[in-house]
Write a protein that holds these residues in place. Sequence first.
Motif, short mmCIF file in Angstrom:
data_model
loop_
_atom_site.label_atom_id
_atom_site.label_comp_id
_atom_site.label_asym_id
_atom_site.label_seq_id
_atom_site.Cartn_x
_atom_site.Cartn_y
_atom_site.Cartn_z
N TRP A 131 0.84 -1.19 0.00
CA TRP A 131 0.00 0.00 0.00
C TRP A 131 0.88 1.25 0.00
O TRP A 131 0.59 2.24 -0.68
N GLY A 132 1.99 1.22 0.74
CA GLY A 132 2.89 2.36 0.79
C GLY A 132 3.51 2.69 -0.56
O GLY A 132 3.76 3.86 -0.87
N LEU A 133 3.78 1.67 -1.38
CA LEU A 133 4.32 1.92 -2.72
C LEU A 133 3.32 2.72 -3.55
O LEU A 133 3.68 3.72 -4.19
N GLY A 134 2.07 2.29 -3.56
CA GLY A 134 1.05 3.03 -4.29
C GLY A 134 0.86 4.42 -3.73
O GLY A 134 0.68 5.39 -4.49
N ASN A 135 0.93 4.53 -2.41
CA ASN A 135 0.77 5.83 -1.77
C ASN A 135 1.87 6.79 -2.22
O ASN A 135 1.61 7.97 -2.48
N ALA A 136 3.10 6.30 -2.32
CA ALA A 136 4.22 7.16 -2.74
C ALA A 136 4.01 7.67 -4.15
O ALA A 136 4.18 8.86 -4.44
N LEU A 137 3.66 6.77 -5.07
CA LEU A 137 3.43 7.18 -6.45
C LEU A 137 2.32 8.21 -6.54
O LEU A 137 2.38 9.16 -7.32
N PHE A 138 1.31 8.02 -5.69
CA PHE A 138 0.16 8.92 -5.78
C PHE A 138 0.43 10.27 -5.13
O PHE A 138 0.25 11.31 -5.77
N ILE A 139 0.85 10.30 -3.85
CA ILE A 139 0.86 11.58 -3.14
C ILE A 139 1.92 12.53 -3.67
O ILE A 139 1.69 13.75 -3.72
N ALA A 140 3.10 12.01 -4.07
CA ALA A 140 4.13 12.90 -4.60
C ALA A 140 3.68 13.52 -5.91
O ALA A 140 3.90 14.71 -6.18
N THR A 141 3.02 12.73 -6.75
CA THR A 141 2.55 13.23 -8.03
C THR A 141 1.32 14.11 -7.87
O THR A 141 1.14 15.08 -8.63
N ALA A 142 0.49 13.82 -6.87
CA ALA A 142 -0.73 14.60 -6.68
C ALA A 142 -0.43 16.05 -6.35
O ALA A 142 -1.08 16.97 -6.86
N LEU A 143 0.58 16.28 -5.50
CA LEU A 143 0.93 17.66 -5.17
C LEU A 143 1.41 18.41 -6.40
O LEU A 143 0.98 19.53 -6.67
N ALA A 144 2.32 17.79 -7.17
CA ALA A 144 2.80 18.43 -8.40
C ALA A 144 1.65 18.64 -9.38
O ALA A 144 1.58 19.66 -10.08
N ALA A 145 0.71 17.69 -9.41
CA ALA A 145 -0.42 17.78 -10.34
C ALA A 145 -1.34 18.94 -9.96
O ALA A 145 -1.79 19.70 -10.82
N ILE A 146 -1.63 19.06 -8.68
CA ILE A 146 -2.50 20.16 -8.25
C ILE A 146 -1.85 21.50 -8.54
O ILE A 146 -2.49 22.45 -9.01
N ILE A 147 -0.54 21.60 -8.29
CA ILE A 147 0.18 22.85 -8.60
C ILE A 147 0.11 23.14 -10.09
O ILE A 147 -0.06 24.29 -10.51
#
Length: 412
Positions: A131-147
């Motif tokens: 679950w942590g692997l998926g979380n890493a891919l998602f949350i790091a990209t989500a911040l850049a995506a929202i910006i």
Amino acid sequence: MDYPSGAGTVPAVTDTPAPTDPAPAPARTGQPIAVWVLAFAAMVSFMGIGLVDPILKSIAANLDATPSEVSLLFTSYLLVTAIAMLITSFVSSRFGGRTTLMAGLVIIIVFTTLAGTSDSVAALVGWRAGWGLGNALFIATALAAIIAVARGGAEKAVTLYEAALGVGISVGPLVGALLGTVNWRAPFFGVAVLMGIALLAISLFLKDKVTVTHRIRPADPLRALGHGGLLVLGIAALLYNGGFFAVLAFTPFTLPYSAFGIGFLFFGWGVLLGLCAVWGAPWMHRRFGLTNAFIITLGVFTAILVALALTVDNHVAVTVLVIACGAPLGVLNTLFTESAMNVSPVPRPVASAGYNFVRFLGAAASPWICGKLGEEVGLSAPFWFGGACVIGGLLMIAVFGRRHLAAINARH
């Protein structure tokens, strides 16, 4: 990203009257639907952090596990998240932000479903790591995506991201408590369903605008930590997370509350965290300046941790103090995130990956250390440990970070 104003060019002067120019279109102030889709998905992702809080004691009872063994649910999840952060910017630069976000969500769905089928604490800890692997891919990209897709600049985008974090962290314990009354496995299946909804929303509403124009190599996040400001912030956040997870991961074992009691406790904590992330942090920044805002808020959090250590046998005091600490945590989450995104000249996805790698190491270590201290030393020991960590973070900011934070403050 900044958008140009709606003003047009001035017409040239001619002998014949120029036609009347139509009124310029008003500037768009609302956010695109993609921003709200990303915020919803981030909210669901952050629900996973607090989701297991109300059912920690239930998991321990059903799987015959000790508090330190159950705390490994946080440690495995966050340790894999930290290490995987090193490849997130590389992956997103190769496959695009949308694809990376969706891959992260798919991995979370698979491993949360498997976690719900666990018959031992070791299996559950292992599935949480995936679950942590998926979380890493998602949350790091989500911040850049929202910006990338938000209107109004990076600061407003970070505020939206932190609001999603606050809502997710506050709602997560309630969802965990509600589903946990059915069965301790139900919260894991619930997250899988919610992540499925987020995956569908991103596939329908997020166009592949989230691209990284720089050629990013896997080692770039580590190289980015060569920038003194980013490294100082990462270490300070690592130490701060020692206190954060002392509260989040160990408090349920100090209180006699049911799953619902723990759920409502952390709901109040999360609401205050979200409110202060959105409104408290900008006010503190304006009122005191960035460095002083960090020092004051870290000092307040340390005082709360000391008070928790001194009153750990008083359930009313612990309840009030845990809810109250949501205020400094909300401010600090936003200050750390905004500062990390602005302190170095490297691309934001690279800065985010390097910074998150360091800070999540602290988040991974703290729950297990606090569990062992609580078992072998006493219930107050995890909060003394957390307070010492936060004091270390305060000293990092005050001694080594002041020059870097002053530079950010001058630019904003």
